[in-house]
Motif scaffolding. Structure first.
Motif, PDB file in Angstrom:
ATOM      1  N   SER A  10       0.864  -1.279  -0.011  1.00 18.51           N
ATOM      2  CA  SER A  10       0.002   0.011  -0.018  1.00 18.51           C
ATOM      3  C   SER A  10       0.986   1.388  -0.016  1.00 18.51           C
ATOM      4  CB  SER A  10      -0.850   0.155   1.184  1.00 18.51           C
ATOM      5  OG  SER A  10      -0.089  -0.023   2.292  1.00 18.51           O
ATOM      6  N   GLY A  11       1.977   1.263   0.669  1.00 17.45           N
ATOM      7  CA  GLY A  11       2.971   2.459   0.731  1.00 17.45           C
ATOM      8  C   GLY A  11       3.382   2.536  -0.668  1.00 17.45           C
ATOM      9  N   GLN A  12       3.967   1.501  -1.261  1.00 16.93           N
ATOM     10  CA  GLN A  12       4.506   1.576  -2.528  1.00 16.93           C
ATOM     11  C   GLN A  12       3.638   2.123  -3.556  1.00 16.93           C
ATOM     12  OE1 GLN A  12       7.860   0.700  -3.051  1.00 16.93           O
ATOM     13  NE2 GLN A  12       7.523   1.948  -4.883  1.00 16.93           N
ATOM     14  N   ARG A  13       2.349   1.693  -3.316  1.00 13.88           N
ATOM     15  CA  ARG A  13       1.278   2.091  -4.468  1.00 13.88           C
ATOM     16  C   ARG A  13       1.056   3.571  -4.311  1.00 13.88           C
ATOM     17  NH1 ARG A  13      -2.382  -1.031  -2.950  1.00 13.88           N
ATOM     18  NH2 ARG A  13      -1.614  -2.857  -4.089  1.00 13.88           N
ATOM     19  N   ALA A  14       1.113   4.076  -2.885  1.00 16.32           N
ATOM     20  CA  ALA A  14       1.058   5.401  -2.423  1.00 16.32           C
ATOM     21  C   ALA A  14       1.970   6.046  -3.236  1.00 16.32           C
ATOM     22  CB  ALA A  14       0.806   5.639  -0.882  1.00 16.32           C
ATOM     23  N   LEU A  15       3.197   5.591  -3.125  1.00 12.49           N
ATOM     24  CA  LEU A  15       4.309   6.415  -3.801  1.00 12.49           C
ATOM     25  C   LEU A  15       4.303   6.661  -5.254  1.00 12.49           C
ATOM     26  CD1 LEU A  15       7.612   5.042  -2.123  1.00 12.49           C
ATOM     27  CD2 LEU A  15       6.725   7.262  -1.896  1.00 12.49           C
ATOM     28  N   LYS A  16       3.736   5.669  -5.946  1.00 11.80           N
ATOM     29  CA  LYS A  16       3.629   5.407  -7.477  1.00 11.80           C
ATOM     30  C   LYS A  16       2.563   6.707  -7.794  1.00 11.80           C
ATOM     31  CE  LYS A  16       2.814   2.392 -11.223  1.00 11.80           C
ATOM     32  NZ  LYS A  16       2.265   0.987 -11.562  1.00 11.80           N
ATOM     33  N   GLU A  17       1.258   6.804  -6.759  1.00 14.73           N
ATOM     34  CA  GLU A  17       0.246   7.490  -7.220  1.00 14.73           C
ATOM     35  C   GLU A  17       0.594   9.016  -7.016  1.00 14.73           C
ATOM     36  OE1 GLU A  17      -2.953   5.668  -5.065  1.00 14.73           O
ATOM     37  OE2 GLU A  17      -3.087   4.116  -6.689  1.00 14.73           O
ATOM     38  N   ALA A  18       1.814   9.242  -6.244  1.00 17.75           N
ATOM     39  CA  ALA A  18       1.965  10.791  -5.782  1.00 17.75           C
ATOM     40  C   ALA A  18       2.851  11.522  -6.730  1.00 17.75           C
ATOM     41  CB  ALA A  18       2.916  10.430  -4.430  1.00 17.75           C
ATOM     42  N   THR A  19       2.589  12.910  -6.795  1.00 22.73           N
ATOM     43  CA  THR A  19       3.323  13.647  -7.340  1.00 22.73           C
ATOM     44  C   THR A  19       4.102  14.737  -6.557  1.00 22.73           C
ATOM     45  OG1 THR A  19       1.697  13.951  -9.425  1.00 22.73           O
ATOM     46  CG2 THR A  19       2.854  15.852  -9.044  1.00 22.73           C
ATOM     47  N   VAL A  20       5.229  14.977  -6.588  1.00 15.24           N
ATOM     48  CA  VAL A  20       6.139  15.796  -5.572  1.00 15.24           C
ATOM     49  C   VAL A  20       6.762  16.817  -6.360  1.00 15.24           C
ATOM     50  CG1 VAL A  20       7.849  15.751  -4.031  1.00 15.24           C
ATOM     51  CG2 VAL A  20       6.498  13.752  -3.905  1.00 15.24           C
ATOM     52  N   MET A  21       6.489  18.054  -6.005  1.00 16.16           N
ATOM     53  CA  MET A  21       7.374  19.221  -6.632  1.00 16.16           C
ATOM     54  C   MET A  21       8.714  19.422  -5.708  1.00 16.16           C
ATOM     55  SD  MET A  21       6.127  22.873  -7.420  1.00 16.16           S
ATOM     56  CE  MET A  21       7.520  24.214  -7.613  1.00 16.16           C
ATOM     57  N   VAL A  22       9.549  19.338  -6.444  1.00 20.51           N
ATOM     58  CA  VAL A  22      10.898  19.645  -6.048  1.00 20.51           C
ATOM     59  C   VAL A  22      11.123  21.076  -6.289  1.00 20.51           C
ATOM     60  CG1 VAL A  22      13.322  18.827  -5.366  1.00 20.51           C
ATOM     61  CG2 VAL A  22      11.398  17.118  -5.651  1.00 20.51           C
ATOM     62  N   ALA A  23      11.331  22.044  -5.552  1.00 17.12           N
ATOM     63  CA  ALA A  23      11.777  23.430  -5.963  1.00 17.12           C
ATOM     64  C   ALA A  23      13.164  23.638  -5.529  1.00 17.12           C
ATOM     65  CB  ALA A  23      11.063  24.361  -5.420  1.00 17.12           C
ATOM     66  N   GLY A  83      10.439   5.156  -6.538  1.00 10.47           N
ATOM     67  CA  GLY A  83       9.362   4.779  -7.247  1.00 10.47           C
ATOM     68  C   GLY A  83       8.255   5.918  -7.215  1.00 10.47           C
ATOM     69  N   ILE A  84       8.600   7.221  -6.961  1.00 12.20           N
ATOM     70  CA  ILE A  84       7.409   8.449  -6.930  1.00 12.20           C
ATOM     71  C   ILE A  84       6.922   8.390  -8.197  1.00 12.20           C
ATOM     72  CG2 ILE A  84       9.034  10.147  -7.771  1.00 12.20           C
ATOM     73  CD1 ILE A  84       6.722  10.317  -4.671  1.00 12.20           C
ATOM     74  N   GLY A  85       5.522   8.637  -8.326  1.00 18.83           N
ATOM     75  CA  GLY A  85       4.672   8.518  -9.630  1.00 18.83           C
ATOM     76  C   GLY A  85       5.380   9.616 -10.501  1.00 18.83           C
ATOM     77  N   LYS A  86       5.622  10.786  -9.946  1.00 20.41           N
ATOM     78  CA  LYS A  86       5.897  12.140 -10.969  1.00 20.41           C
ATOM     79  C   LYS A  86       6.322  12.961 -10.001  1.00 20.41           C
ATOM     80  CE  LYS A  86       3.572  15.444 -13.698  1.00 20.41           C
ATOM     81  NZ  LYS A  86       2.442  16.197 -14.433  1.00 20.41           N
ATOM     82  N   LEU A  87       7.445  13.673 -10.768  1.00 23.50           N
ATOM     83  CA  LEU A  87       8.307  14.890 -10.066  1.00 23.50           C
ATOM     84  C   LEU A  87       8.018  16.163 -11.056  1.00 23.50           C
ATOM     85  CD1 LEU A  87      11.756  13.088  -9.497  1.00 23.50           C
ATOM     86  CD2 LEU A  87      10.186  13.760  -7.645  1.00 23.50           C
ATOM     87  N   ILE A  88       7.821  17.295 -10.361  1.00 23.81           N
ATOM     88  CA  ILE A  88       7.808  18.514 -10.948  1.00 23.81           C
ATOM     89  C   ILE A  88       8.813  19.239 -10.324  1.00 23.81           C
ATOM     90  CG2 ILE A  88       6.269  20.438 -11.320  1.00 23.81           C
ATOM     91  CD1 ILE A  88       4.031  18.816 -10.607  1.00 23.81           C
ATOM     92  N   LEU A  89       9.673  19.371 -11.453  1.00 17.96           N
ATOM     93  CA  LEU A  89      10.988  20.093 -10.775  1.00 17.96           C
ATOM     94  C   LEU A  89      11.012  21.692 -11.480  1.00 17.96           C
ATOM     95  CD1 LEU A  89      13.403  17.354 -12.079  1.00 17.96           C
ATOM     96  CD2 LEU A  89      12.135  17.500  -9.837  1.00 17.96           C
ATOM     97  N   ALA A  90      11.655  22.390 -10.573  1.00 16.03           N
ATOM     98  CA  ALA A  90      11.850  23.748 -11.018  1.00 16.03           C
ATOM     99  C   ALA A  90      13.222  24.361 -10.562  1.00 16.03           C
ATOM    100  CB  ALA A  90      10.694  24.874 -10.405  1.00 16.03           C
ATOM    101  N   HIS A  91      13.834  24.877 -11.714  1.00 15.32           N
ATOM    102  CA  HIS A  91      15.390  25.663 -11.404  1.00 15.32           C
ATOM    103  C   HIS A  91      15.697  26.186 -12.509  1.00 15.32           C
ATOM    104  CE1 HIS A  91      19.166  24.912  -8.357  1.00 15.32           C
ATOM    105  NE2 HIS A  91      19.319  25.977  -9.454  1.00 15.32           N
ATOM    106  N   GLU A  92      16.083  27.411 -12.354  1.00 16.93           N
ATOM    107  CA  GLU A  92      16.743  28.092 -13.521  1.00 16.93           C
ATOM    108  C   GLU A  92      18.379  28.016 -13.633  1.00 16.93           C
ATOM    109  OE1 GLU A  92      16.496  32.315 -13.431  1.00 16.93           O
ATOM    110  OE2 GLU A  92      15.473  32.355 -15.256  1.00 16.93           O
TER     111      GLU A  92
END
Ligand SMILES: [Zn+2]
Length: 250
Positions: free
Chosen positions: A23-36, A53-62
């Motif tokens: 269930s924890g692994q599934r939660a990671l797969k379904e999660a989106t984390v933004m890393v600023a 195994g995070i599902g999605k990463l949103i990254l921002a850095h110039e």
């Protein structure tokens, strides 16, 4: 014979499934984390979240990769000096784990542009060193009710807390009025220290998402990487906070 995708995932994450459960692994797969910020701290956090195994990463850095970045920014390498940091980081993370969906923005954190990124994330990791960007990110998280892992370091000292809007202090509760002194360029940092900070931030995100363990919501954790001493203190909201207090918005 080709293995079904689910079996491949069970094999890939076998060693952590015993800690997090399916269930924890599934939660990671379904999660989106933004890393600023994907420097020494945020880049390390992104790397370990991708590995987990995070599902999605949103990254921002110039910006582009410069020589002084390479003592700590382990998503970057010498062969990519002068090239855009974000595209290099995405390629490196994809090599580590092609299953992770990655959305990258070669941009600073500014309120209007970054708000949709935060809105589509379950959790934000603040890994910026730049206080104007950190305040903008804090404001977006407060306005959208998005939890934010606030990780920072100065010299050998690391601090970490998790901000839950409406429940715990926000960044402006902790640093009101006086904008802390910070050096936008040339601040002192050792790669191993920023790596520990990034690992702590990734761990905190994994705990929040999987509900395994206890998070540092409402608690400030400090770690001195010179003598390995640690301490934690409970922190409280400032009712007059300009960002999340009664006098602020909302
Ligand atoms: Zn506040």
């Amino acid at each position: 014979m080709e293995q079904p995708a689910v079996d491949l995932e069970l094999e890939r994450y076998a060693r952590q499934l015993r800690l997090l459960g399916e269930s924890g692994q599934r939660a990671l797969k379904e999660a989106t984390v933004m890393v600023a910020g994907i420097g020494g701290l945020g880049g390390t956090a992104a790397l370990y979240l991708a590995a987990a195994g995070i599902g999605k990463l949103i990254l921002a850095h110039e910006g582009v990769i410069m020589k002084p970045d390479l003592n700590r920014q382990i998503l970057m390498d010498t062969g990519h000096l002068g090239m855009e940091r974000m595209s290099t980081a995405i390629a490196q993370l994809k090599r580590l784990n092609p299953q992770v969906v990655i959305e990258g923005h070669n941009a600073r954190i500014e309120y209007d542009a970054a708000k949709p990124w935060v809105e589509s994330a379950d959790l934000v990791i603040d890994a910026r060193y730049d206080f104007p960007e950190r305040y903008a990110l804090n404001r977006i998280c407060v306005d959208t009710g998005t939890p934010m892992v606030e990780a920072a370091m100065y010299g050998f000292e690391i601090s970490l807390t998790t901000i839950v809007p409406g429940q715990t202090p926000c960044l402006e509760c902790l640093y009101p009025d006086v904008r802390p002194q910070w050096e936008p360029f040339g601040f002192p940092v050792l790669g191993a220290t920023s790596g520990i900070a990034g690992c702590l931030a990734a761990l905190e995100a994994v705990k929040w998402i999987t509900r395994v363990g206890t998070t540092y919501a409402g608690v400030m954790h400090r770690f001195n990487s010179l003598d390995f001493s640690t301490y934690s203190v409970n922190i409280t909201r400032n009712p007059n906070c300009a960002c999340c207090g009664e006098g602020g918005t909302p």
